[in-house]
Design an enzyme around this catalytic site. Structure first.
Site, PDB file in Angstrom:
ATOM      1  N   HIS A   1       0.874  -1.179   0.000  1.00  0.00           N
ATOM      2  CA  HIS A   1       0.000   0.000   0.000  1.00  0.00           C
ATOM      3  C   HIS A   1       0.908   1.225   0.000  1.00  0.00           C
ATOM      4  O   HIS A   1       1.992   1.198   0.600  1.00  0.00           O
ATOM      5  CB  HIS A   1      -0.825   0.122   1.282  1.00  0.00           C
ATOM      6  CG  HIS A   1      -1.731  -1.019   1.607  1.00  0.00           C
ATOM      7  ND1 HIS A   1      -1.305  -2.153   2.230  1.00  0.00           N
ATOM      8  CD2 HIS A   1      -3.067  -1.153   1.451  1.00  0.00           C
ATOM      9  CE1 HIS A   1      -2.346  -2.965   2.422  1.00  0.00           C
ATOM     10  NE2 HIS A   1      -3.423  -2.387   1.961  1.00  0.00           N
TER      11      HIS A   1
ATOM     12  N   ASP B   1       2.295   2.035   3.345  1.00  0.00           N
ATOM     13  CA  ASP B   1       3.235   1.079   3.956  1.00  0.00           C
ATOM     14  C   ASP B   1       4.668   1.520   3.730  1.00  0.00           C
ATOM     15  O   ASP B   1       5.547   1.253   4.545  1.00  0.00           O
ATOM     16  CB  ASP B   1       3.164  -0.314   3.288  1.00  0.00           C
ATOM     17  CG  ASP B   1       1.807  -0.944   3.344  1.00  0.00           C
ATOM     18  OD1 ASP B   1       0.995  -0.559   4.209  1.00  0.00           O
ATOM     19  OD2 ASP B   1       1.553  -1.835   2.501  1.00  0.00           O
TER      20      ASP B   1
HETATM   21  C1  XLS Z   1      -7.572  -6.719   4.619  1.00  0.00           C
HETATM   22  C2  XLS Z   1      -7.134  -6.918   3.240  1.00  0.00           C
HETATM   23  C3  XLS Z   1      -5.956  -6.066   2.804  1.00  0.00           C
HETATM   24  C4  XLS Z   1      -5.841  -6.078   1.305  1.00  0.00           C
HETATM   25  C5  XLS Z   1      -5.039  -4.963   0.736  1.00  0.00           C
HETATM   26  O1  XLS Z   1      -8.272  -7.532   5.218  1.00  0.00           O
HETATM   27  O2  XLS Z   1      -6.849  -8.270   3.068  1.00  0.00           O
HETATM   28  O3  XLS Z   1      -4.790  -6.480   3.420  1.00  0.00           O
HETATM   29  O4  XLS Z   1      -5.306  -7.284   0.854  1.00  0.00           O
HETATM   30  O5  XLS Z   1      -5.562  -3.722   1.056  1.00  0.00           O
END
Ligand code: XLS
Ligand code: NI
Ligand code: NI
Length: 439
Positions: A103, A106
């Protein structure tokens, strides 16, 4: 120069199924040919940034347990982001995996303005570009975090405040730009807070239209800039909101149809989310394939007793076999892959635990893949299903489905021929035993 975070750990080799060294691959042999393709190209593993390098090990009752070197309080956030990138690429290289995922938030700290935040993200993307060149690592997908900052507490695209919608659009634009620049194979939208807590304060119909418009703009922008990765929606039924609009594959498909996007967008299916929605992982995979929207997977699983989305590493071979049986039947991945959206348990605090988790899970997944291949090659499962539906192959019965029939004609057929259908066994236990030959 190495950060030293992983000590003297060497890259993880493939050592074969007889190896007893836990820091070797026993089943994941990336060069092994499976159904005419290298195993690496079948599985297309991706290591995620957020759980490995951003989550500090907190839970609702306790603080950070990991205390990573790049998380020290009072440090310069951009210097920490660079150190984090160094460690991340050291880990990707030790594991020998082909892809990573992130993300925007991140990889770099949020600034005081969006311009500052974008500049931070873009500066780390420069670092990535160099490291990707050096290592050959590729980006499976990028995404924007539209759920952590308090401005998004009532949603991003589905926020009642248009300014938040606009801000989210601007943030997503930059995240797509960065993903495009790094040659991402896909771009993911997980609707982190696209849902509601109570209908008493929510205009559901309006929020769905907002979400449809937002997604249409994402698709328009992708074409405008020539990004040829796949746009993926990641369904999840709830958490963090009580009800999320992208509930499951079926719901997402209906949504895409309503806004005319079913040929433009596919799904990223997460094992844990499937279970949260009351489905099996293989159900969601099979349904997405049937609807023509299968894209990619997040392989992490839940704890089956607590029912939470605990994002554990996939370690269960029979589950993986059933999942990859569906994936192989669907023709395998094209732009998609197998993303580890998985995190360590908070007591697993050593750097080597990060490596061990991915290695152990890669082996479980590789065994599942090989079992799925054996199930396909054995052919008895498919033969049973083919035979079960064989009656539909006669011209007379096939014509029913092409629209060449009426209720009256079918009624005449029953009465004219004294049709008395006889039930046949579904033989579930026989089929389950066939699966167990291979796991
Ligand atoms: C949350 C989601 C997230 C997505 C990416 O539960 O799995 O991690 O994979 O935003
Ligand atoms: Ni998840
Ligand atoms: Ni996920």
């Amino acid at each position: 120069m190495s950060t030293g975070f992983f000590g003297d750990l060497a890259p993880i080799p493939y050592a074969g199924p007889d190896s007893t060294d836990p820091l070797t691959y026993r089943h994941y042999d990336k060069d092994e040919m499976v159904l005419g393709k290298r195993m690496e190209d079948h599985l297309r593993f991706a290591v995620c940034y957020w759980h490995n390098f951003c989550w500090p090990g907190t839970d609702p009752f306790g603080g950070d347990t990991f205390q990573r070197i790049w998380m020290a309080a009072g440090g310069d956030p951009m210097a920490q982001a660079r150190l984090k990138a160094d460690v991340a690429f050291e880990m990707f290289t030790l594991l020998g995996m082909p892809f990573f995922t992130f993300h925007d938030r991140d990889i770099a700290p949020e600034g005081a303005t969006l311009a500052e935040s974008n500049a931070n993200v873009n500066a780390i993307a420069d670092v990535f570009e160099r490291k990707m060149d050096e290592t050959g690592l590729r980006l499976l997908w990028g995404t924007a975090n539209l759920f952590s900052n308090r401005r998004y507490m009532a949603g991003a695209a589905t926020n009642p405040d248009p300014d938040v919608f606009v801000y989210a659009a601007a943030q997503v634009k930059n995240a797509i730009d960065v993903t495009h620049r790094l040659n991402g194979a896909n771009y993911v939208l997980w609707g982190g807070r696209e849902g509601y807590e109570t209908l008493l304060n929510t205009d559901l119909s309006r929020e769905l239209d907002q979400l449809g418009r937002f997604l249409s703009m994402v698709v328009e922008y992708k074409h405008k800039i020539g990004f040829d990765g796949t746009i993926l929606i990641e369904p999840k039924p709830q958490e963090p909101t009580k009800h999320q609009y992208d509930y499951d594959v079926a719901t997402v498909y209906g949504f895409l149809r309503r806004y005319g996007l079913e040929d433009q967008v596919k799904v990223n299916i997460e094992q844990g989310h499937a279970v949260l929605a009351g489905h099996s992982f293989e159900h969601e995979l099979g349904l997405a394939a049937a609807l023509g929207i299968f894209g990619s997977i997040d392989i992490n699983r839940n704890d089956y007793q607590s029912g939470w989305d605990t994002d554990q590493f996939a370690m269960n071979v029979p589950e993986m076999a059933l999942a990859f049986y569906e994936i192989l039947k669907a023709g395998g991945f094209t732009t998609g892959g197998t993303n580890y959206d998985a995190k360590l348990r908070r007591q697993s605090i050593d750097p080597v635990d990060l490596i061990q988790a991915h290695v152990g899970s890669a082996d479980a997944i590789a065994r599942g893949l090989k079992a799925a291949v054996a199930m396909l090659e054995n052919g008895r499962l498919k033969a049973f299903v083919d035979d079960r539906y064989a009656g539909w192959n006669t011209p007379e019965n096939a014509a029913i489905l092409t629209g060449d029939s009426t209720l009256e004609a079918l009624s005449e057929r029953v009465h004219g021929r004294n049709l008395e259908p006889q039930p046949k066994s579904g033989r579930q236990e026989y089929l389950e035993s066939l699966v167990n030959l291979h796991v």
